[in-house]
Enzyme design. Sequence first.
Site, short mmCIF file in Angstrom:
data_model
loop_
_atom_site.label_atom_id
_atom_site.label_comp_id
_atom_site.label_asym_id
_atom_site.label_seq_id
_atom_site.Cartn_x
_atom_site.Cartn_y
_atom_site.Cartn_z
N TRP A 198 0.59 -1.37 -0.12
CA TRP A 198 -0.02 -0.15 0.05
C TRP A 198 0.86 1.23 0.01
O TRP A 198 0.43 2.17 -0.66
CB TRP A 198 -0.94 -0.10 1.19
N LYS A 223 -12.39 -0.72 6.63
CA LYS A 223 -11.80 -1.54 7.21
C LYS A 223 -12.26 -1.32 8.72
O LYS A 223 -12.80 -2.48 9.36
CB LYS A 223 -10.22 -1.40 7.17
N ASP A 245 -1.44 6.98 6.07
CA ASP A 245 -2.48 6.29 5.63
C ASP A 245 -2.89 4.81 6.76
O ASP A 245 -2.34 4.17 6.75
CB ASP A 245 -1.92 5.46 4.35
C1 LIG Z 1 -7.56 -0.82 1.73
C2 LIG Z 1 -6.55 0.09 1.85
C3 LIG Z 1 -6.27 1.24 0.90
C4 LIG Z 1 -7.25 1.35 -0.37
O1 LIG Z 1 -8.41 1.39 -0.06
P1 LIG Z 1 -9.44 1.86 -1.21
O2 LIG Z 1 -10.78 2.56 -0.34
O3 LIG Z 1 -9.82 0.57 -1.95
O4 LIG Z 1 -9.10 2.90 -2.28
C5 LIG Z 1 -5.22 1.86 1.08
N1 LIG Z 1 -4.30 1.77 2.14
C6 LIG Z 1 -4.63 0.88 2.86
C7 LIG Z 1 -3.60 0.64 4.04
C8 LIG Z 1 -5.61 -0.15 2.67
O5 LIG Z 1 -5.68 -0.95 3.47
#
Ligand SMILES: *Cc1c(COP(=O)(O)O)cnc(C)c1O
Length: 360
Positions: free
Chosen positions: A102, A196, A172
């Site tokens: 990511w 999540k 993030d």
């Molecule tokens: C799931 C995830 C993303 C991507 O998220 P989307 O909403 O599908 O764009 C980005 N960073 C992390 C750490 C993630 O777990």
Amino acid sequence: MSEIFNFCAGPAMLPKAVMEKAQREFINWQSTGSSVMELSHRSSIYMDMAKQAELDLRELMSIPDNYHVLFCHGGGRGQFSAVPLNLLPQGKTADYIISGSWSKAAAIEAQKFGNINTVDITLSGEQTSVLPSKDWQLTPDAAYVHYCPNETVNGIEIFEIPETNGVPLVADMSSTILSHEIDVSKFGLIYAGAQKNIGPSGLTIVIVRDDLVGHEQPATPCIMNYKTSADNDSMYNTPPTYAWYLAGVVFKWLKEQGGVKAIATINQAKADLLYKAIDQSTFYQNNIIDQYRSKMNVPFWLKDETLNYQFLKEAEHAGLTALKGHRIVGGMRASIYNAMPIEGVQALVEFMQQFEERNM
Ligand SMILES: *Cc1c(COP(=O)(O)O)cnc(C)c1O
């Protein structure tokens, strides 16, 4: 139907109490005779709810007053573009710390918008680890430092908050927000896709310090512009109204559980239980060093990978779903976000032990 424990990495399970409340209110919300998703986002009843959700999140995370909380579209990946567009002036450099797929994807996207310096901190050896943040080679006058505290795919979580000597820290937190207490004041910006640990997909939370807003690149689309969002209470265009509502219900639920501190204790107990089961067996393994093992996403591998299919099939039959690892890393992955009760982890551990006995 017997109870199902859903270990999906995202969209992930939501607390049962939240789903039941949403179901009760589904077609008649607050005696309006309408579903919340059928109401104008500019109606006072909707705006009151939206404001309350923000206040509850502020309370849960102790967000200081000099931070905006934005309710955005576009997911985590939307922020991969929005962060450099808003925070990276032409001619400046941003540091991107790479600890998994990511953070790498975030850096690749950011390269479209300016100078990006990537710093790979993964250390592979017998055990997987990362370089401690004090040893990261950072650009002294960078516009910001971006990192991913919890890599959802490979299960590496960095718990210490890096010291960046005044350079804004951008995180993030898609898969770790609200899982344990953090000091928001140490960050310039935090973002998280909701699916999540917050609510359904379609909503993205951005927590950004005041002084970082209003310096966007000229071509920044207005729906990605933090200033536009902040000036319009995240309602410049129609926000994801139902996802916002459901996030608000989750925030209330989390407060009822005793807040982030209380859920962190449960999260620790869940992770301990699962890692202990993996470490005590010679049948399963996870080779990340203790200090950086994720408490939210636990990847593990069967030593005999020819049993993978059988493991997943029998787990599913036992009501333990979505355990298949991400295709990049293979094996298994148990995502154990806030909504996963400890009973789910106990059931998984029991199943793993029985499967091992049957297949020794
Ligand atoms: C799931 C995830 C993303 C991507 O998220 P989307 O909403 O599908 O764009 C980005 N960073 C992390 C750490 C993630 O777990």
